[in-house]
Each structure stands twice: as structure tokens, then as C-alpha cells.
Design an enzyme around this catalytic site. Structure first.
Site, PDB file in Angstrom:
ATOM      1  N   HIS A 429       0.815  -1.219   0.000  1.00  0.00           N
ATOM      2  CA  HIS A 429       0.000   0.000   0.000  1.00  0.00           C
ATOM      3  C   HIS A 429       0.848   1.268   0.000  1.00  0.00           C
ATOM      4  CE1 HIS A 429       0.607   1.009   4.340  1.00  0.00           C
ATOM      5  NE2 HIS A 429       0.614  -0.301   4.527  1.00  0.00           N
ATOM      6  N   CYS A 448       2.727  -4.847   6.954  1.00  0.00           N
ATOM      7  CA  CYS A 448       2.443  -4.682   5.529  1.00  0.00           C
ATOM      8  C   CYS A 448       3.616  -4.009   4.826  1.00  0.00           C
ATOM      9  CB  CYS A 448       1.167  -3.879   5.330  1.00  0.00           C
ATOM     10  SG  CYS A 448      -0.329  -4.811   5.715  1.00  0.00           S
TER      11      CYS A 448
END
Length: 537
Positions: A429, A448
Site C-alpha cells: 500500500h 504490511c
């Protein structure tokens, strides 16, 4: 595979391996001999599911101990392959070559031949699996190495061997990737360097910069020459040539390429040949763990390199910097493979339960108006009035609410996220924290993978399905609405951890062991019998 030297063994093997193959034709009733042979094979393979299943299916016919050239060729190919185990970073002592030779030489009866048959099959199946998919099980080494290795059974290997040219089949067991072949060559180069004493004296501590001189500069120069980063030189000053060599070393090792030999650069320059050789052997094992079919187009995230790449037909077509999980127990990014299915433009951030209870609940207990950028929602998704809730009554187990950050530039996920749904809740992301990408070591996330150039990453993915991917992306982005965009062709994602790499130009480079995982793998390989070997060129 690169040409790798090992002592010739074929002449001594041929006579040995031909010995005794006519036992099945020795005096006695043919039917009785066949029965005795099959019984010996059945008994010897009992409990070995794959081996036993293979022989049951083929009617207990020989693969190794029959009479004729094809059986001789298989025996020779196996012994030669086993003798090369250490070339691949496997423990030579794991495969009992001498025991197999002795057992073959001592075979005198039909029963003996049946026992030899199964012994060869067992050793072959173990070696084949080790070479093709690795010696170790990742999850047993570190709980962040959740990669599931595609292991195959003895039955498959034995069936394939019967239908193949044995020498070629043995060679094709290892990963057929350019990276694996390059690592094999690098391993041999390092073994030769180890045999000749390494790269010379290390450089004493303290920063060295252009304009400096003296013995430490000479030591730096000599070490860079030995490692192949500059040509031979007698210059004793930190001149432009030495600065360029330092920059080349820094680029190859993922360091800030400022041409100054600071403490971090010197630490890497002073790493021994043995340390680098360990990294390469670990990298070979890691390469064996990856799927054999990586995908014609795939995404490769190397955690230690802090990069994310798109690879098309073996060539890197896009690369960006990344941030990985912080080096604490519940934040380290895991290693696994999956398939990217879609992206979400203008994403909401649905706060993971672990972050809610560990980080935000204590703040809400102290002040119900804390973390106002997040919405608190009930089980039906309705926004909760903070003023009407006594947060002090809840524990981490009893807290009944969810938390969400709506789309926007300050969203923790930035303006786009890339999804490959998995049980670890890991994805790629955007992020509003752009300053982190300027740092050399980029381990700051909750697990992440954050991307420095998420828009460009999106354009590259959309290029296969949109005539004007950039315009398409921004048209959706400008709506401000959370929008899911499916990828018409799913893209395999491989999140790896590699401290030894060879680039497309054949340049070897090394990375820091950020999470200490490679050290654990080396310890496990060492316990299994892998040793460092010095090889004369």
C-alpha cells in the site's frame, strides 16, 4: 548450470556398479528368484509410503538393479549426483554414498539385490526432494517464515526417473532459475577465495572520506581490489577512483551511495568470505523453497533489500523502494507467496484488532476523544458516539467495537492498496509517511509492505488491461470514493528474504540480516551437516 569441478569418479564407479547385476539370472528357479526379489523389495520398503506405493504400482520391478545399460546408467547417475551434494550447499554426509557402494559390492543373493534396490530408491528420493525443494521446513526455523513449500513424494520422483535420461534428470532437479545458477557460481568463487586466504586484512574502524590517506586507506583500497570493485592500484590516498569503488560497493550492498566509508559501509566491507559464503548457501536453500513456476509476470518483494519489483519474463520492468515490518515480535513481515487479485483506490483503513487493543484502547480509556481521525463502529458498521461509551470498562478481549479511518490523503494506507487476500492480513500500500523511504534501513510498518511509488506501481499493473492506465487510475482517484478495481489477470506475489543476491549484470550483492532469520537458517543447516568448503581454482 556453471561448470563446477569435482574429482572424477566415473572410472571407479563403473566396475563397482556393474558388479552383481547378474544375480537375478544365477542358478535356481527363475520364478523363485523373482518371488524372493519382490518379497525383499516389499519388506524393505514397508513403512516408506512413497517408495512402497511406487513398487506396489510397478509390480516390484527393478529401477536400479536390473540387468542392462539403462540400470547401470541410473546407478552411475545417482552416485555422481550424490557426490555433488555439497556443490548445492547440501550436507554431503547426509547421503551414504560409501554405504551404498559397499552394499552393492557385497550383494550376493536375490534378496540382497532387493535390499539394494530399495536402499538406492530411498537415498534417491531423499536427495531429489532436498535438491528440488530444500532440506529444511521454513516454519520450523522461524514463525515469520510461513512459506508453504511444494514438496513432492518419492513415488513421483521414481516414476519420472524411469521415463527420463538419468543424468539429465538428476541435473534438472535443482531450481532452473538464473538466480540459482548465479548463486552456484558465486558459491564456487567464494570457496576459491576462502582457499586463498580471503580478501586480506580488515579496515580498522572510523570513517574514511575523500582526501584521507594512510594505512587504513591502503587497507580499504586493497580489500576493494580483492573483492573486484576496483582495478589494481598503488595509490595510497582516498582519490576519485577509490571513491567510485566505494560507491559501487555501496550500490551492490543496498547502502547509501555517498562514496564515504562510514561505520555502516566499513562493517559490510569487513565481512569475511566465510560470512558471505554462509549467506549464499542460505540463499540457495531459500531459492529451493520458492514455487518452481513463479509466473511469467510476478511481483517480488525482497524484505532485506527494501524493494518491490514487477518481473516480466525474468526481467525487472518496475522497481520501487519499500518499507517492511518493524523488527519486533508482532510486526515483522512474514514470507509467503500468493496472488494479487485487485487494488482498492481511496481505501479505508480498517484497523487490525491487534492494533486497536494494544495501541488505541489504552488511549481511549484515558481520553474518549483520543485518535479522532478514526471512526469507532459497532458490529453493524454504525458509527459510535464516543461520549456515550465508558471505554474504561473494556479489556482487550471484551472491547466490542471496530475502528476505521475513512479515505483521504492522511489515511494510513495512503490512496491505494494492492490486495492478495491472505490469512496474515498482509498487503502492499501507499503511505503518507514519505520521509521513511529516504532511510537506508526501512523497517517501520506493522507488517504490511509500503511502497514509495504506489501510483506508478498501479499504472504498471493496469497497463495490461487499460489503454491509458494513468488516466484510468486518476479518474477513479479523483472521485474520492473507495473503489475496488479487479486485475483481469491475477499476479503472483512472492515476499522473500534474501541477504545474498546476484543482479541481472552478474554483480553479487549482500544485505543485512534485518530480522536475524538467515542466521537461524545457517544454524539449522550447520546442524544438518552443511560445512564451508575451500575449493582450489
Amino acid at each position: 548450470m556453471p561448470h563446477l569441478k569435482r574429482p572424477a569418479i566415473r572410472l571407479t564407479l563403473t566396475a563397482l556398479l556393474l558388479a552383481g547385476v547378474a544375480v537375478l539370472a544365477s542358478p535356481g528357479t527363475a520364478d523363485a528368484q523373482v518371488t524372493a526379489y519382490k518379497q525383499a523389495v516389499a519388506e524393505a520398503s514397508y513403512g516408506e509410503d512413497g517408495v512402497a506405493a511406487f513398487y506396489r504400482k510397478n509390480g516390484y520391478q527393478p529401477v536400479w538393479t536390473g540387468e542392462g545399460a539403462e540400470f547401470t546408467a541410473r546407478r552411475i547417475a545417482l552416485i555422481e549426483a550424490l557426490s555433488m551434494a555439497d556443490v548445492h550447499g547440501l550436507p554431503a554426509g547426509r547421503y551414504d554414498i560409501n554405504g551404498l557402494k559397499a552394499q552393492m559390492a557385497a550383494a550376493r543373493t536375490t534378496r540382497d539385490m532387493g535390499l539394494v534396490e530399495v536402499a538406492l530408491s530411498r537415498e534417491f528420493a531423499r536427495f531429489a526432494r532436498d535438491l528440488q525443494t530444500g532440506l529444511l521446513t521454513p516454519s520450523q526455523i522461524d514463525d515469520g517464515m510461513v512459506r508453504v513449500v511444494e514438496r513432492r513424494g518419492a513415488e513421483a520422483y521414481l516414476s519420472e526417473l524411469q521415463a527420463a535420461e538419468p543424468g539429465r534428470y538428476m541435473r534438472m532437479l535443482a531450481p532452473n532459475t538464473s538466480q540459482y545458477r548465479a548463486l552456484l557460481k558465486l558459491k564456487l568463487d567464494l570457496e576459491q577465495a576462502l582457499a586463498t586466504g580471503g580478501w586480506g586484512p580488515t579496515v580498522a574502524g572510523g570513517k574514511l572520506a575523500p582526501g584521507d590517506g594512510g594505512p587504513r586507506v591502503v587497507a580499504l583500497r586493497n580489500r576493494l581490489i580483492a573483492m573486484g570493485f576496483m582495478d589494481r592500484s598503488a595509490v595510497a590516498s582516498y582519490d576519485g577512483t577509490l571513491q567510485k569503488a566505494v560507491q559501487a560497493f555501496q550500490l551492490a550492498h543496498g547502502l547509501e551511495a555517498d562514496g564515504v566509508a562510514g561505520d555502516g559501509t566499513l562493517d559490510e566491507i569487513n565481512k569475511s568470505v566465510a560470512d558471505r559464503l554462509k549467506s549464499v548457501i542460505v540463499a540457495l536453500e531459500r531459492e529451493r523453497w520458492l514455487p518452481r513456476d513463479r509466473g511469467e509476470r510476478h511481483i517480488l518483494v525482497n524484505q532485506t533489500d527494501f524493494t518491490a519489483k514487477i518481473v516480466d519474463h525474468g526481467r525487472v520492468t518496475f522497481e520501487t523502494r519499500s518499507v517492511i515490518g518493524k523488527n519486533v515480535s508482532d510486526r515483522r513481515s512474514p514470507e509467503f507467496s500468493d496472488e494479487m487479485e485487485h487494488m482498492v483506490i481511496n481505501p479505508s483503513w480498517y484497523v487490525p484488532r491487534s492494533i486497536i487493543t494494544k495501541e488505541y484502547l489504552p488511549k481511549l480509556r484515558a481520553n474518549p476523544n483520543a485518535v479522532r481521525h478514526l471512526e469507532i463502529t459497532d458490529s453493524r458498521g454504525r458509527q459510535v458516539n464516543r461520549g456515550a461509551v465508558d471505554f474504561s470498562q473494556f479489556s482487550s478481549r471484551s472491547f466490542p467495537f471496530a475502528m476505521r479511518q475513512p479515505p483521504g490523503k492522511s489515511n494510513a494506507l495512503g490512496l491505494v492498496k494492492f490486495m492478495f487476500p491472505n490469512k496474515y492480513n498482509i498487503y502492499l500500500h501507499d503511505t503518507p509517511q514519505k520521509d521513511l523511504f529516504a532511510r537506508e534501513v526501512r523497517a517501520y510498518s506493522h507488517g504490511c509492505i509500503r511502497l514509495a511509488q504506489p501510483f506508478e506501481f498501479a499504472y504498471a499493473l493496469l497497463a495490461l488491461q487499460e489503454a491509458d492506465p494513468k488516466s484510468f487510475f486518476h479518474n477513479v482517484l479523483n472521485t474520492g470514493r473507495e473503489t475496488k478495481v479487479d486485475l483481469e489477470r491475477h499476479v503472483p506475489v512472492h515476499i522473500i528474504y534474501r541477504t545474498a543476491v546476484v543482479d541481472d549484470r552478474g554483480q553479487a550483492g549482500y544485505r543485512r540480516d534485518v530480522y536475524g532469520r538467515d542466521a537461524k537458517i545457517w544454524e539449522a543447516l550447520s546442524r544438518a551437516g552443511v560445512v564451508l568448503t575451500a575449493v582450489q581454482g
